[in-house]
Design an enzyme around this catalytic site. Structure first.
Site, PDB file in Angstrom:
ATOM      1  N   ILE A 129      43.557  -7.985  19.922  1.00  0.00           N
ATOM      2  CA  ILE A 129      44.748  -7.575  20.651  1.00  0.00           C
ATOM      3  C   ILE A 129      45.828  -8.613  20.401  1.00  0.00           C
ATOM      4  O   ILE A 129      45.634  -9.811  20.614  1.00  0.00           O
ATOM      5  CB  ILE A 129      44.465  -7.429  22.157  1.00  0.00           C
ATOM      6  N   LYS A 130      46.973  -8.116  19.957  1.00  0.00           N
ATOM      7  CA  LYS A 130      48.081  -8.987  19.584  1.00  0.00           C
ATOM      8  C   LYS A 130      48.998  -9.180  20.791  1.00  0.00           C
ATOM      9  O   LYS A 130      49.464  -8.204  21.383  1.00  0.00           O
ATOM     10  CB  LYS A 130      48.847  -8.328  18.432  1.00  0.00           C
ATOM     11  N   VAL A 131      49.264 -10.440  21.119  1.00  0.00           N
ATOM     12  CA  VAL A 131      50.038 -10.771  22.313  1.00  0.00           C
ATOM     13  C   VAL A 131      51.181 -11.712  21.933  1.00  0.00           C
ATOM     14  O   VAL A 131      50.939 -12.757  21.321  1.00  0.00           O
ATOM     15  CB  VAL A 131      49.146 -11.453  23.371  1.00  0.00           C
TER      16      VAL A 131
END
Length: 327
Positions: A129-131
């Site tokens: 998951i890219k944050v």
């Protein structure tokens, strides 16, 4: 090419359904790539320009634009994850990244909730998951990793951001027994595009400040000696003339690192004779370079702030434009 001896990974910064169903697997089989990344701009381009989504979109007519986007994106990420699963099972990366809604960049709880929901909907372990690396994002990185979800910290421009990412990831990985990895996406070429005209006037080498900034951050991340946290060099495509298309791969080859790049950049790198580590660069040399930059009247903190603001706004715009087309 992936260089296992050096400890260097090459990921593809591109997602599009036809490509995923055809050529993508060949890159993996040949050992050219062992991972992939996406972002709102990449999905916006794919969904708005490719006919591959037409059939699925027809079945989603009752959904909201964001629900349509998520259905399309989840299908693509699932496909990429399955293609990369062999790499993942062998301990050879095998990750695909999907970014949360860019409008959640200042919402910790919203980012964690959406990240968990997307991860569960995709249903594959090799998804990151890219944050975005904002104050709210750091806490979200910790929260997601505490749930056993690997994280890609994106839009990293400054050493201060990178330090906060490492510390957030360390906290998130405490007492975790499962396989969790963190990558810190350090953006590179945007520095050169923004500053090279001013640096040339000051007789400072062009096409260099992005490399030196990335090298500084790489040294910082490596100083923590965290095997499951790596530097990922991003924004490594060359726009314009002046250097080879694979320049930002060649100049950032390093152990315990990843470079994610557009397809044309990867093809140029494959055709080149670039090999061997280019990093680390000694911190004294890096500091001397930035002393020259400061004397040229460039305030790096202002540059970091501008690039982060511009990056967040660009992802928001791409996301909004895509949702408009899905109405």
């Amino acid at each position: 090419m992936v260089d296992k001896e050096l400890g260097f990974s090459l990921w593809l910064d591109f997602v599009e359904r036809n490509y995923l169903q055809n050529e993508f697997g060949k890159l993996i089989e040949k050992g050219i790539i062992n991972g992939a990344t996406s972002n709102p701009a990449i999905f916006s381009s794919a969904i708005t320009t490719s006919d591959a989504y037409k059939t699925q979109l027809e079945s989603l007519s009752s959904l909201s634009p964001k629900e349509k986007y998520e259905a399309l994106a989840i299908e693509d990420i699932k496909s990429a994850a399955r293609a990369l699963r062999g790499c993942y099972d062998e301990g050879n990366d095998g990750y695909i990244s999907i970014e949360v809604d860019p409008f959640l960049s200042n919402d910790t709880d919203g980012t964690i909730a959406e990240g968990k929901r997307l991860f569960e909907a995709i249903g594959e372990p090799n998804v990151m998951i890219k944050v975005p690396s904002t104050e709210a994002g750091y806490a979200a990185m910790t929260g997601l990793m505490q749930e056993g979800i690997s994280v890609n910290a994106t839009l990293v421009f400054s050493p201060q951001q990178a330090q906060k990412c490492v510390e957030a990831m360390q906290e998130g990985m405490k007492n975790q027994n499962g396989k969790i990895d963190g990558v810190i996406s350090v953006f590179v070429s945007r520095f050169d595009r923004l500053l090279d005209k001013d640096l040339a006037i000051a007789n400072i080498e062009t096409f260099k400040i992005g490399i030196m900034n990335a090298a500084k951050i790489y040294n910082l991340i490596e100083s923590y000696n965290e095997p499951n946290i790596r530097t990922l060099f991003a924004s490594t495509g060359v726009k314009g003339d002046g250097v080879d298309a694979h320049y930002y791969i060649q100049e950032l080859l390093a152990s315990h690192s990843i470079n994610t790049a557009p397809l044309a950049t990867i093809e140029s790198y494959i055709d080149s004779d670039a090999k061997g580590a280019a990093l680390p660069i000694d911190n004294v040399k890096i500091d001397t370079f930035f002393d020259d930059v400061k004397r040229a009247g460039i305030d790096m903190q202002s540059v970091y702030d501008k690039l982060l603001k511009d990056g967040l706004e660009a992802f928001e715009k791409a996301f909004l434009d895509m949702l408009q087309t899905l109405k």
